[in-house]
Design a protein around this motif. Structure first.
Motif, PDB file in Angstrom:
ATOM      1  N   GLU A  56     -13.118   9.427 -13.575  1.00  0.00           N
ATOM      2  CA  GLU A  56     -11.793  10.050 -13.588  1.00  0.00           C
ATOM      3  C   GLU A  56     -10.724   8.967 -13.612  1.00  0.00           C
ATOM      4  O   GLU A  56     -10.921   7.885 -13.060  1.00  0.00           O
ATOM      5  CB  GLU A  56     -11.596  10.908 -12.322  1.00  0.00           C
ATOM      6  CG  GLU A  56     -12.603  12.039 -12.160  1.00  0.00           C
ATOM      7  CD  GLU A  56     -12.365  13.181 -13.138  1.00  0.00           C
ATOM      8  OE1 GLU A  56     -11.239  13.263 -13.678  1.00  0.00           O
ATOM      9  OE2 GLU A  56     -13.297  13.974 -13.367  1.00  0.00           O
ATOM     10  N   GLY A  57      -9.589   9.263 -14.226  1.00  0.00           N
ATOM     11  CA  GLY A  57      -8.479   8.312 -14.264  1.00  0.00           C
ATOM     12  C   GLY A  57      -7.558   8.440 -13.057  1.00  0.00           C
ATOM     13  O   GLY A  57      -7.572   9.456 -12.360  1.00  0.00           O
ATOM     14  N   LEU A  58      -6.783   7.394 -12.819  1.00  0.00           N
ATOM     15  CA  LEU A  58      -5.811   7.385 -11.717  1.00  0.00           C
ATOM     16  C   LEU A  58      -4.699   6.409 -12.097  1.00  0.00           C
ATOM     17  O   LEU A  58      -4.922   5.461 -12.858  1.00  0.00           O
ATOM     18  CB  LEU A  58      -6.489   6.934 -10.418  1.00  0.00           C
ATOM     19  CG  LEU A  58      -5.639   6.956  -9.141  1.00  0.00           C
ATOM     20  CD1 LEU A  58      -5.450   8.395  -8.654  1.00  0.00           C
ATOM     21  CD2 LEU A  58      -6.290   6.130  -8.019  1.00  0.00           C
ATOM     22  N   ASP A  59      -3.488   6.644 -11.577  1.00  0.00           N
ATOM     23  CA  ASP A  59      -2.407   5.674 -11.724  1.00  0.00           C
ATOM     24  C   ASP A  59      -1.665   5.609 -10.396  1.00  0.00           C
ATOM     25  O   ASP A  59      -0.691   6.313 -10.171  1.00  0.00           O
ATOM     26  CB  ASP A  59      -1.469   6.084 -12.863  1.00  0.00           C
ATOM     27  CG  ASP A  59      -0.373   5.046 -13.109  1.00  0.00           C
ATOM     28  OD1 ASP A  59      -0.435   3.951 -12.519  1.00  0.00           O
ATOM     29  OD2 ASP A  59       0.559   5.351 -13.877  1.00  0.00           O
ATOM     30  N   ALA A  60      -2.163   4.764  -9.492  1.00  0.00           N
ATOM     31  CA  ALA A  60      -1.584   4.644  -8.154  1.00  0.00           C
ATOM     32  C   ALA A  60      -0.398   3.688  -8.190  1.00  0.00           C
ATOM     33  O   ALA A  60      -0.318   2.814  -9.042  1.00  0.00           O
ATOM     34  CB  ALA A  60      -2.635   4.152  -7.161  1.00  0.00           C
ATOM     35  N   ALA A  61       0.500   3.857  -7.239  1.00  0.00           N
ATOM     36  CA  ALA A  61       1.726   3.059  -7.208  1.00  0.00           C
ATOM     37  C   ALA A  61       1.442   1.632  -6.755  1.00  0.00           C
ATOM     38  O   ALA A  61       0.426   1.345  -6.120  1.00  0.00           O
ATOM     39  CB  ALA A  61       2.745   3.714  -6.291  1.00  0.00           C
ATOM     40  N   GLY A  96      -5.797   1.290  -4.234  1.00  0.00           N
ATOM     41  CA  GLY A  96      -5.222   2.582  -4.617  1.00  0.00           C
ATOM     42  C   GLY A  96      -6.302   3.598  -4.929  1.00  0.00           C
ATOM     43  O   GLY A  96      -6.118   4.812  -4.741  1.00  0.00           O
ATOM     44  N   ASN A 126      -7.540   7.003  -2.353  1.00  0.00           N
ATOM     45  CA  ASN A 126      -7.498   8.295  -3.038  1.00  0.00           C
ATOM     46  C   ASN A 126      -8.876   8.884  -3.294  1.00  0.00           C
ATOM     47  O   ASN A 126      -8.995   9.899  -3.995  1.00  0.00           O
ATOM     48  CB  ASN A 126      -6.764   8.161  -4.377  1.00  0.00           C
ATOM     49  CG  ASN A 126      -5.257   8.236  -4.221  1.00  0.00           C
ATOM     50  OD1 ASN A 126      -4.732   9.206  -3.678  1.00  0.00           O
ATOM     51  ND2 ASN A 126      -4.553   7.216  -4.679  1.00  0.00           N
ATOM     52  N   VAL A 150      -9.247  12.551  -5.126  1.00  0.00           N
ATOM     53  CA  VAL A 150      -9.764  12.685  -6.493  1.00  0.00           C
ATOM     54  C   VAL A 150     -11.047  13.515  -6.492  1.00  0.00           C
ATOM     55  O   VAL A 150     -11.230  14.408  -7.324  1.00  0.00           O
ATOM     56  CB  VAL A 150     -10.012  11.294  -7.121  1.00  0.00           C
ATOM     57  CG1 VAL A 150     -10.744  11.428  -8.456  1.00  0.00           C
ATOM     58  CG2 VAL A 150      -8.688  10.558  -7.315  1.00  0.00           C
TER      59      VAL A 150
END
Lengths: 457, 457
Positions: free
Chosen positions: A63-68, A158, A162, A166
């Protein structure tokens, strides 16, 4: 045969053609920070998209993620970065200069450059103290210890914090992975080698969560898959090698670690572009402890719960972009021409511009026909239209940009509608109807061949 | 009719389905920072790719750039941010709390929450002082004024300082533009409204360089083009409006400025998602002055040189992503069913998942056929395979994810090879041969229709 050192030549080509500029160059530059120009941003974006496609879109178990970039500061206590992500530094009380304690032998005394720090009479070096490599700033209006935040030194945390968010949102079952692309920052004392080691950089990381006991089998799979990915990008087989971390290099929590190294040539030689790590359950266990939140996976079918082990694959996006440029760089003689050419033999799928379109002359309707063709091709891939200067010079400019196909419209084209396709790597030329150019190029791209099968010079 | 407030519902859906999570949630969160989950990162990436394609790839007069977040600190003196990018703050000497001087009427006294700061007997408010909104950190080992750097508060300055580098590398002629997508940071005192106002955010900015005197004509063109782009993304016409900056709002150097506002509904209402600005020659002139380098354009054909004017279009990537979600959110009754559904009517081209693939049951070879079809479709677009639970529940899950197409494999499919395509918006179902599903969906995507033409509830 050792690969030549092309880094200085690349720095020059990169600026001239718009791949990479020094950040804030008109102000004398910012320390070891670089900007990607018009060609560079396309090259790097193509590489990032290729990684995302291979790691996320073509798999149903990642799965993709874009954490700060900014995270809660406790994250970096749990990860060990606040206590341990340090370099040892010594100060000189006489001249106020600061040095890495483990690199004193490579340093110069500012007052007496022929001497090392400590060897000159005036030098008053302090005992080494630990200097943290994280950039620190303050969130909110008050600058006190309660408002300290860090620029993340890696994207991995990150993903760890998560993990359950997720897993629960996607209902994935272990084994599965989480992948992300993003900026990270390290206040390196000795950055350098162009974009190889910089204070601001971009990572492409994937953490794959597995049941303890199955971890080494997954580790081997990912190690092989990741090497294949670099080959698919066009990096030469003989420029890639694995480096296994021995006991001294291995982090205390790691069960195994291999670097994928690329030969950058010259004195830089083989250097890490990706790490493949078996991190055990260290990270999730640490975050459980520091957050007080359970980070276990519940296997309902087998009626058990456990903290998963993590296989990590971590690529430096800037490093692999630099590797692609170094790998592609050639200076070649051209048969029948006095001057040679500089060419970037980039894999066609990652080249910033897919096709150059050139009217042979600026008359007889050639520019009109060429502009129409360019507009048509632009719907399918990046195209550069150029009608300025001799055709040979225009070819050379696109060779330097790494453009794999050149389309030339000549006097015959405006009557019989045929145009010439010139292939960058072997300089082969074929004649095709203008309406078929897009399909010919698309077929070539779909074949996904790294480079044309032509001899290297 | 005013649009309803759906923000709280969206926050909940965003977490449940994996669009957006609170950053560092297991540690209680980081202040107004958010992470994009598996669906959110695809949605935002699709929007960014669509902007890049429209602004850079489909135009021959705009070049791309990816400048670093860390820049030389003089950049922010030239831009005016060091002196002027501030909010006025007051301290209370009694309770040490800090407030925005211009928002005191909305604040509470920490010791007496029923009173405003200054209204309680103990309050000792200081005179307002200016608080700079840039995040500050130190580059290199020494934390002193010489090593201060800032996290950029806008991406625009990376474009201005690279104006000549880009122009010379690409040989573009004025008028032309430079575009980039990247993170920026502002230490807001009062962030909020989910991902609308955050301390870390992403911008999509384009600066278009024009000859003075032609600037207002270009301003009007870009203003119209940018509104068209938001409509093409599926945002409703009646939720978009222009807001013209009057004399008090206009920056001293700006010749004209319009915000493109989107109606987020409820009390938030119309808010800026993009700014279109005529910045005159202010920025390049300032950088000339502070760097001592000429930043003029040489028009060789006309034999003249000048500092170009700049038309800027500046989109908040997070804001337009939030706008797309708000615009798409519906709670609908479903004919013949007792429970309604929550559905995201996202434009098919930006939906995180293009198609869900569902075997009706887990037997009779249906899962095998469905998995083969899913693997085949995945080569062309993002696909989600789901065989868990009742088919109605699986449809509802994909409705909430905004997936425009559902493919169902049933008992007949394994014998006659036909499958059902269900359309998210109007619940229409059609039967097609399994080998034609990819082309049917590709045709629909190519038509680039924002949403199906069906009545809204």
């Amino acid at each position: 045969m050792p690969h030549p050192d092309v880094l200085d030549k690349l720095v020059s080509l990169a600026k001239r053609r718009g791949f990479v500029f020094q950040s804030s160059e008109i102000y004398g530059g910012a320390g070891s920070v670089w900007d990607y120009g018009p060609l560079g941003v396309e090259l790097k974006n193509n590489i990032k998209a290729r990684w995302w496609n291979a790691m996320v879109r073509q798999r149903d178990d990642v799965e993709g993620l874009d954490a700060a970039i900014l995270m809660h500061p406790r994250v970096w206590e749990a990860s060990g970065h606040v206590a341990g992500f340090t370099d040892p530094l010594v100060d000189c009380k006489a001249c106020k200069a600061r040095f890495r304690a483990d690199k004193l032998q490579d340093a110069q005394c500012p007052r007496k450059p022929s001497k090392r720090p400590g060897e000159h009479a005036d030098c008053q070096l302090t005992e080494p103290r630990q200097f943290n490599l994280m950039f620190k700033t303050f969130m909110g209006p008050v600058e006190d210890s309660a408002s300290v935040v860090y620029l993340r030194p890696e994207t991995a945390q990150g993903i760890f914090v998560n993990f359950l968010n997720v897993q629960q949102a996607t209902r994935q079952k272990v084994p599965f992975g989480i992948a992300q692309i993003g900026k990270a920052f390290r206040n390196e004392i000795t950055p350098g080698n162009f974009t190889f080691r910089t204070r601001e950089f971009e990572q492409m990381e994937m953490q794959f969560f597995v049941e303890p006991g199955t971890d080494m089998a997954w580790f081997e799979k990912w190690k092989a898959w990741r090497r294949e990915w670099h080959l698919g990008l066009g990096l030469d087989d003989d420029r890639l090698q694995f480096h296994q971390h021995d006991e001294r290099e291995l982090a205390h929590y790691a069960r195994a670690a291999f670097d994928i190294e690329f030969d950058f040539g010259g004195s830089l030689g083989f250097q890490e572009i990706e790490g493949v790590h078996n991190r055990s359950d260290f990270d999730l266990t640490q975050h459980q402890k520091f957050s007080g939140k359970r980070l276990e996976y519940v296997d309902q079918a087998a009626n058990k719960r456990y903290v998963p082990y993590v296989i990590e694959t971590s690529v430096g996006a800037d490093r692999v972009t630099l590797a692609a440029l170094v790998n592609a760089y050639r200076e070649e003689a051209v048969a029948g021409e006095q001057e040679g050419r500089t060419v970037l033999r980039l894999h066609p799928a990652i080249a910033p511009i897919t096709a150059g379109v050139f009217p042979l002359t600026r008359k007889d309707g050639q520019p009109d026909m060429a502009e129409r063709l360019a507009a048509d091709l632009r719907k399918r891939f990046p195209v550069f239209y150029d009608d300025a200067g001799a055709i040979g010079r225009r070819y050379r400019r696109q060779d330097e940009a790494g453009t794999p196909f050149g389309i030339t419209i000549d006097g015959d084209s405006t009557t019989n509608d045929d145009v010439t396709i010139r292939f960058r790597d072997d300089l082969r030329q074929i004649r095709v109807a203008s309406g078929q150019v897009a399909d010919v190029i698309a077929d070539y791209l779909a074949s996904d061949k790294p480079t044309a099968e032509v001899p290297r010079t």
